[in-house]
Scaffold this motif. Structure first.
Motif, PDB file in Angstrom:
ATOM      1  N   VAL A 156     -32.340 -52.566 -25.015  1.00  0.00           N
ATOM      2  CA  VAL A 156     -32.503 -53.990 -26.100  1.00  0.00           C
ATOM      3  C   VAL A 156     -33.429 -53.462 -25.671  1.00  0.00           C
ATOM      4  O   VAL A 156     -34.274 -53.548 -24.852  1.00  0.00           O
ATOM      5  CB  VAL A 156     -32.016 -54.654 -25.157  1.00  0.00           C
ATOM      6  N   VAL A 157     -34.725 -54.244 -27.000  1.00  0.00           N
ATOM      7  CA  VAL A 157     -36.354 -54.331 -27.079  1.00  0.00           C
ATOM      8  C   VAL A 157     -35.838 -55.761 -27.608  1.00  0.00           C
ATOM      9  O   VAL A 157     -36.303 -55.329 -29.161  1.00  0.00           O
ATOM     10  CB  VAL A 157     -36.500 -53.015 -27.752  1.00  0.00           C
ATOM     11  N   PRO A 158     -36.452 -56.916 -27.258  1.00  0.00           N
ATOM     12  CA  PRO A 158     -37.199 -58.261 -27.500  1.00  0.00           C
ATOM     13  C   PRO A 158     -38.135 -58.273 -28.362  1.00  0.00           C
ATOM     14  O   PRO A 158     -38.971 -57.459 -27.973  1.00  0.00           O
ATOM     15  CB  PRO A 158     -36.837 -58.725 -26.944  1.00  0.00           C
ATOM     16  N   ASN A 197     -39.934 -61.449 -28.976  1.00  0.00           N
ATOM     17  CA  ASN A 197     -40.805 -62.387 -29.081  1.00  0.00           C
ATOM     18  C   ASN A 197     -39.647 -63.136 -28.288  1.00  0.00           C
ATOM     19  O   ASN A 197     -38.745 -62.650 -27.978  1.00  0.00           O
ATOM     20  CB  ASN A 197     -39.617 -63.175 -31.089  1.00  0.00           C
ATOM     21  N   PRO A 198     -40.298 -64.467 -27.592  1.00  0.00           N
ATOM     22  CA  PRO A 198     -39.507 -65.670 -26.759  1.00  0.00           C
ATOM     23  C   PRO A 198     -38.285 -65.714 -26.736  1.00  0.00           C
ATOM     24  O   PRO A 198     -37.334 -65.701 -25.918  1.00  0.00           O
ATOM     25  CB  PRO A 198     -41.558 -66.857 -26.762  1.00  0.00           C
ATOM     26  N   SER A 199     -37.726 -66.286 -27.467  1.00  0.00           N
ATOM     27  CA  SER A 199     -36.405 -66.808 -27.710  1.00  0.00           C
ATOM     28  C   SER A 199     -35.519 -65.421 -28.064  1.00  0.00           C
ATOM     29  O   SER A 199     -33.946 -66.123 -26.950  1.00  0.00           O
ATOM     30  CB  SER A 199     -36.326 -67.923 -29.099  1.00  0.00           C
ATOM     31  N   ASP A 200     -35.698 -64.521 -28.641  1.00  0.00           N
ATOM     32  CA  ASP A 200     -34.534 -63.568 -28.063  1.00  0.00           C
ATOM     33  C   ASP A 200     -35.086 -63.308 -26.908  1.00  0.00           C
ATOM     34  O   ASP A 200     -33.891 -62.739 -26.273  1.00  0.00           O
ATOM     35  CB  ASP A 200     -34.857 -62.429 -29.520  1.00  0.00           C
ATOM     36  N   ALA A 201     -36.042 -62.877 -26.162  1.00  0.00           N
ATOM     37  CA  ALA A 201     -35.808 -62.406 -24.531  1.00  0.00           C
ATOM     38  C   ALA A 201     -35.496 -63.389 -23.881  1.00  0.00           C
ATOM     39  O   ALA A 201     -34.690 -62.918 -23.198  1.00  0.00           O
ATOM     40  CB  ALA A 201     -37.584 -61.887 -24.492  1.00  0.00           C
ATOM     41  N   LYS A 202     -35.537 -64.471 -24.203  1.00  0.00           N
ATOM     42  CA  LYS A 202     -34.461 -65.299 -23.311  1.00  0.00           C
ATOM     43  C   LYS A 202     -32.710 -65.147 -23.680  1.00  0.00           C
ATOM     44  O   LYS A 202     -32.081 -64.905 -22.542  1.00  0.00           O
ATOM     45  CB  LYS A 202     -34.869 -66.874 -23.099  1.00  0.00           C
ATOM     46  N   LEU A 212     -36.015 -53.484 -21.651  1.00  0.00           N
ATOM     47  CA  LEU A 212     -37.481 -53.286 -22.613  1.00  0.00           C
ATOM     48  C   LEU A 212     -38.564 -54.615 -23.295  1.00  0.00           C
ATOM     49  O   LEU A 212     -38.281 -55.123 -23.499  1.00  0.00           O
ATOM     50  CB  LEU A 212     -37.568 -51.620 -23.161  1.00  0.00           C
ATOM     51  N   GLU A 213     -39.672 -54.840 -22.487  1.00  0.00           N
ATOM     52  CA  GLU A 213     -40.497 -55.691 -22.703  1.00  0.00           C
ATOM     53  C   GLU A 213     -41.627 -55.337 -23.240  1.00  0.00           C
ATOM     54  O   GLU A 213     -42.625 -54.470 -22.206  1.00  0.00           O
ATOM     55  CB  GLU A 213     -39.719 -56.310 -21.433  1.00  0.00           C
ATOM     56  N   ILE A 230     -36.468 -56.292 -41.245  1.00  0.00           N
ATOM     57  CA  ILE A 230     -35.597 -55.432 -39.682  1.00  0.00           C
ATOM     58  C   ILE A 230     -36.125 -56.178 -39.018  1.00  0.00           C
ATOM     59  O   ILE A 230     -36.521 -54.635 -38.266  1.00  0.00           O
ATOM     60  CB  ILE A 230     -34.009 -55.583 -40.815  1.00  0.00           C
ATOM     61  N   ASP A 231     -35.901 -56.870 -37.818  1.00  0.00           N
ATOM     62  CA  ASP A 231     -35.834 -57.010 -36.058  1.00  0.00           C
ATOM     63  C   ASP A 231     -34.930 -56.447 -35.565  1.00  0.00           C
ATOM     64  O   ASP A 231     -33.258 -56.611 -35.776  1.00  0.00           O
ATOM     65  CB  ASP A 231     -36.306 -58.016 -35.458  1.00  0.00           C
ATOM     66  N   LEU A 232     -34.517 -54.585 -35.084  1.00  0.00           N
ATOM     67  CA  LEU A 232     -33.596 -53.730 -34.631  1.00  0.00           C
ATOM     68  C   LEU A 232     -32.825 -55.159 -33.082  1.00  0.00           C
ATOM     69  O   LEU A 232     -31.694 -54.672 -32.836  1.00  0.00           O
ATOM     70  CB  LEU A 232     -33.394 -52.866 -34.268  1.00  0.00           C
ATOM     71  N   ARG A 233     -33.939 -55.132 -32.212  1.00  0.00           N
ATOM     72  CA  ARG A 233     -33.536 -56.173 -30.909  1.00  0.00           C
ATOM     73  C   ARG A 233     -32.528 -54.958 -29.909  1.00  0.00           C
ATOM     74  O   ARG A 233     -33.025 -54.720 -28.665  1.00  0.00           O
ATOM     75  CB  ARG A 233     -32.630 -57.479 -31.333  1.00  0.00           C
ATOM     76  N   THR A 234     -31.183 -54.743 -30.975  1.00  0.00           N
ATOM     77  CA  THR A 234     -31.096 -53.310 -29.511  1.00  0.00           C
ATOM     78  C   THR A 234     -30.871 -52.726 -30.034  1.00  0.00           C
ATOM     79  O   THR A 234     -30.021 -51.858 -31.934  1.00  0.00           O
ATOM     80  CB  THR A 234     -29.650 -54.358 -29.595  1.00  0.00           C
TER      81      THR A 234
END
Length: 322
Positions: free
Chosen positions: A146-148, A150-155, A171-172, A231-235
């Motif tokens: 997982v790679v966030p 932005n802060p909201s997605d990170a949480k 991964l941050e 698109i933000d893949l996120r995962t």
């Protein structure tokens, strides 16, 4: 109710809320206790949760190996690897044990471990402090990655990762820890693993990115005044192919952006999936804007290595002109 938080603060909030919710959650790693971590992501958490936050020795193999044991015996370990490249020292624990415990025991045991680690460049760090190894983790069956961005997605993603019954590599992006403040929901907030997000709709070209590169891509698209879908893949594993394919079938063109080296990077996997299931919708070859096939350089050449707005803009132009 929401708060304006930086990404590092959103990480801390997720850890605090999950430890308060579930006493089996154990946070540990090098300097995470008294010092609060190199980037202060765990600052003051040991004072609040003295039985759940621990400092660990400089021994990545032991940190990850202990997580395997903790996870298999009823705990929910959340170890921090100080920088992603240090995880190489314990990679065998991930590949040989954590990732295959469920299959090895026919579902009897699992390893609900979330491995947090800063990654990527942009802060002028020392050698072995800036690599992007997400493709290596994604290549291991049984590991989610997982790679966030932005802060909201990170949480939300970290909360979902901690609650997941299997191991997750989280991964941050170091360059995004304090880059901006954004609205983050207070209290219960999860973002499902394995789901990408269309952060900008468009019709001319699809741009896929994650982590810090998502912000570079957004800037490039806005500056170029292109009707791009972003698109933000996120995962990155498991990868949400459906969202990418749906977008490419609409736009007919695609650009993939990642900070990791080009060869064997996740851009190649995304292209393969597009070729498998959306080839006849393509109007041009898929472009890749990536790091180079060299070790991550030292300070003076760091920005020349990382994809930036200009390189991404040129990639978009190539995709549109083909």
């Amino acid at each position: 109710m929401a708060n304006e938080l930086r990404l590092v603060e959103a990480i801390r909030q997720a850890l605090r809320e999950e430890m308060a919710r579930d006493e089996s959650v154990v946070v540990y790693g090098e300097d995470v206790g008294v010092s609060g971590g190199v980037f202060r992501a765990t600052q003051e958490l040991q004072e609040e949760f003295p039985e759940q936050v621990y400092d660990a020795p400089l021994a990545e193999a032991a940190i990850l190996g202990m997580g395997v044991g903790l996870g298999a015996t009823g705990f929910t370990p959340v170890p921090e690897i100080q920088f992603a490249s240090f995880a190489y020292q314990g990679f065998h624990q991930l590949v040989q044990h954590a990732s295959r415990m469920r299959s090895r025991t026919r579902g009897t045991l699992g390893v609900p471990m979330t491995v947090r680690m800063p990654y990527g460049g942009g802060i002028r760090a020392l050698e072995l402090h800036s690599e992007s190894f997400e493709a290596g983790f994604a290549h291991v069956p049984g590991l989610k990655t997982v790679v966030p961005s932005n802060p909201s997605d990170a949480k939300g993603l970290l909360t979902a990762a901690i609650r997941d019954p299997d191991p997750v590599m989280f991964l941050e992006s170091t360059s995004r820890y304090r880059a901006s403040r954004e609205s983050v929901p207070e209290g219960e907030h999860t973002v499902p693993l394995g789901e990408a997000e269309v952060v900008r709709e468009g019709a001319d070209v699809t741009v896929v990115a994650w982590g810090a590169m998502l912000h570079e891509a957004m800037s490039a698209v806005e500056d170029a005044e292109v009707d791009a879908e972003v698109i933000d893949l996120r995962t990155v594993s498991p990868m949400d192919s459906a969202t990418i394919l749906e977008s490419v079938r609409k736009t007919g063109r695609c650009v993939v952006v990642h900070e990791a080296p080009r060869t064997g990077g996740l851009g190649a996997e995304i292209i393969a999936r597009i070729n498998d299931d959306a080839l006849y919708h393509l109007e041009a070859p898929v472009e890749r804007v990536t790091g180079y096939d060299v070790p991550f350089p030292m300070f003076a050449r760091e920005e020349a290595y990382r994809p930036d707005e200009e390189r991404i803009r040129r990639g978009i132009e190539r995709a549109l002109s083909a």
